[in-house]
Design a protein around this motif. Structure first.
Motif: not given
Length: 115
Positions: A28-49
């Motif tokens: 999904a990151k590749k298809a969206a052109g996102i090159s930043r290192r965003i892990t699913t764990h980071w995404l979980r913390h972002f969602f909660a925060s």
């Protein structure tokens, strides 16, 4: 709730295979052109925060994160909610001065009447 997962399987339930979730996220990151290192764990913390900092109840977030006890969620994310006491004071001021209307579920009224 069934079907409300960011990554779900064909039955619209939660995917518990983390390697599959990771592969889906990388694609999904590749298809969206996102090159930043965003892990699913980071995404979980972002969602909660993000949710907790904007007033989502800790009990709801704990359930969504899979924490058995909301105290775990609170201990982990209390730093993103430093303004919670002031938000509560502002809400109570608005309710008691009738600047805002408070609509509680019927179950709450039944509990109060029984007390």
């Amino acid at each position: 709730m069934e079907g409300d997962y960011l990554f779900s399987n064909v039955g619209r339930t939660n995917i518990l295979m983390y390697s599959l979730v990771d592969r889906l996220w990388r694609n999904a990151k590749k298809a969206a052109g996102i090159s930043r290192r965003i892990t699913t764990h980071w995404l979980r913390h972002f969602f909660a925060s993000a949710g907790l900092s904007k007033g989502v109840p800790v009990t709801d977030m704990a359930e969504w994160l899979g924490h058995r006890d909301p105290r775990i969620t609170h201990q982990t994310y209390a730093h993103v909610m430093p303004d919670a006491p002031e938000r509560l004071r502002s809400l109570m001021d608005a309710v008691f001065t009738m600047q805002t209307e408070l609509n509680l579920p019927l179950e709450f009224e039944a509990v109060v009447e029984a007390a």
